[in-house]
Design a protein around this motif. Sequence first.
Motif, PDB file in Angstrom:
ATOM      1  N   THR A 584       0.835  -0.946  -0.437  1.00  0.00           N
ATOM      2  CA  THR A 584      -0.082   0.396   0.436  1.00  0.00           C
ATOM      3  C   THR A 584       1.078   1.356   0.231  1.00  0.00           C
ATOM      4  O   THR A 584       2.201   1.572   0.369  1.00  0.00           O
ATOM      5  CB  THR A 584      -0.712  -0.450   1.115  1.00  0.00           C
ATOM      6  N   HIS A 588      -3.765   3.855   7.967  1.00  0.00           N
ATOM      7  CA  HIS A 588      -4.790   4.418   8.856  1.00  0.00           C
ATOM      8  C   HIS A 588      -3.943   5.439   9.550  1.00  0.00           C
ATOM      9  O   HIS A 588      -4.155   6.419  10.172  1.00  0.00           O
ATOM     10  CB  HIS A 588      -5.584   3.670   9.286  1.00  0.00           C
ATOM     11  N   SER A 667      -5.908   2.860  -0.949  1.00  0.00           N
ATOM     12  CA  SER A 667      -6.832   3.986  -0.021  1.00  0.00           C
ATOM     13  C   SER A 667      -7.913   4.834  -0.148  1.00  0.00           C
ATOM     14  O   SER A 667      -7.770   5.257  -1.203  1.00  0.00           O
ATOM     15  CB  SER A 667      -5.879   4.694   1.196  1.00  0.00           C
TER      16      SER A 667
END
Length: 734
Positions: A584, A588, A667
């Motif tokens: 990724t 978060h 995301s």
Amino acid sequence: MDADAQGQEFDRPSAALAQLAEAWGIATGYWSFFGDWVEVPATTLRAVLRAMDVEATTEADVEASLAATETAPWLELLPPSLVVQAGSGEVVVNVADHHDVSVAVALEDGSWRDVGIPDQAPASRVVDGARVWGVRVPLPADLPLGWHTLHAWQKRHGSGEIDREAACALVVSPAHLPLPPGRPGYGGRSWGLMAQLYSARSRRSWGMGDFADLGDLAAVAGSEGADFLLINPIHAAEVTSPIEPSPYLPATRRFLAPLYLRPEDIREAAYLAPDERALVDAARATVSRSNTDPSRIDRDAAWSAKRAALEVIHAAPRSPGRQRSLDAFLERQGAPLADFALWCALEEHYAATLPPGEERPAEAWDIGSSLVSGLRIQLAERVAFHSWLQWIAEEQVAAAQAAAQDAGMRIGLMHDLAVGVHRRGSDAWSLRDMYAAGITVGAPADMYNQQGQDWSQPPWLPKALEREAYRPLRDMIRNLLRHAGALRVDHIIGFFRLWWIPTGLGANAGTYVRYDHEAMIGVLALEAHRAGAVVIGEDLGNVEPWVREYLSARGILGTSVLWFEYEGDGPKPPEHYRRALLATVNTHDLPPTAGYLAGDHVDLRERLGLLTQPVEEARAEAQRERDTMLAVLRERGLIGEDATEQQIIEALHLHLTAAESVLLGVSLVDTVGERRVQNQPGTDTQYPNWQVPLADSAGAPVLIEDLAANERFTSLTGAVDGALRRIARDRGLA
């Protein structure tokens, strides 16, 4: 002689105390994040041993406990439980002198398998004046996967009379999980969306994202080519105000949060009388206007409104078929659900009857007390209501997974498993004997948290898990994977070791406690295999190198975040990433990429007083990091000199597609230009952690219905999808 930071003499453990601690899996020293060897003081070791119910107050206690610890395994015919990989494994049966032993396996399908005892010269030990032989018995290599029971019978020589028998759980797990199923044309790779469900709202939400929104978001993402949708943990939280906003500090990890229910989607809601339907509509009206408020999610308001509506729907009659379905669900979930529902009812009861600030009776914290037994009867209607909520939650999650699969997703929902639970929550109450008293878990100091971290969660006791044959772990995973295609395990290192912090000593005064990773990973692998699910382990941070190799060998994917991956003096080329990986751009715990590029994280940490260096220095470091990454993107021809924020974000994701990693996560915040971080580590009330609704770069709310027409959303998802297909074609893999 070592000394601590205050100049005091180091509290060095004796050799016997250190030996006792190591025998119980307690580290007496460890390598810090900064590369230093740290010795653990005796005070910490004694506190951790005390939490394990091992007496170590005096040196005499230590010697006695050490002797008992060494002897204890020899007193049992069989171990408390046994987890093995398919095709391997053995059990040690401790047989008294002048006795024989026979062993058999009762398979979970009801059949039996005898287990032969090979000729050998077993080890032995004298226990209480009698010799005991440790007979090593290899298990049949062709045992099927599953939850079986191992039996042993001790028989006297000559007579064959059985004078002792024992049984233990035998778990046979797959040695390796397969890689995730790739969508045709993508060369065995997939991409998916990552979202905080509560933040992803629609015009029909009740002030926060819910299970209906989950299905709609999955359908939108699937239509763009996504194969999975990773969401925050949806474990159940409190049912009274204030509700803990962090999805990583739940009341239980075994059941789902009714907070995410969509009342109108319950079948019985369609048959309500007009006056009853009016009550449901009125409840929704109190929170529906906040769907377009970009400032903050109000969980308490949402739950208050939903609970009022759900009580109306629960009171409505169910058809015979629906009632049978509910009855079957309650029977399948059994006592764990009944206990969780009772906890919910008790929370409501004491919230309503106790004055603010007054503690409930001590007996209320003991599930076996006569007080709790009486309240179980008194609050039976509320227990039934909260049990019913779990049935509805499972139905709605199942519908969301069906929507994901109907949209073409090969994996579908990817749940997130939190590290632990709230110390005053349902699991810590109903499974009190499974948790260490006076201990919380966290992490030692690192470059981001120099005082260490305390996550305020009690740890599982390793010996209690073994004694319960890891069933609490099994049930937790099984429930999550019932309607999902994947599970992300937050801080999967906790399956190997956890940082235990004795109450009152501070986060840095803890130590690592080891768990039986073979057993815990084995249970995880078996349940994932049975669900046909993919497992991703969040293996960031201070991880022993062999752990990543072990997880990869078991078919559990790792995790890489672009900003954390370095090689030498610069960013690691994505071509050097592991294949068995979820890669990724962000996570978060970082700002969305737009905010990261703008340096918002530095400004926020300065505003909150979290910086440990001059702000100018922090800004310069952040600028250097961005400049280095932008230079890499330019060298690869992914951006020009005057690239816009949107172009840079797309280029970062295209850069990541060059990795061989089988999964790529995008995301949701990056697809719309959101700049605000969801969670600012090191804060509690100073920042609205886990309460930020989805908005665009201008701060305007973004609703699920608008995503398909959102130019930034379709551009980024289309770019990632197209890049993966193009790479597969170029490599002849399409």
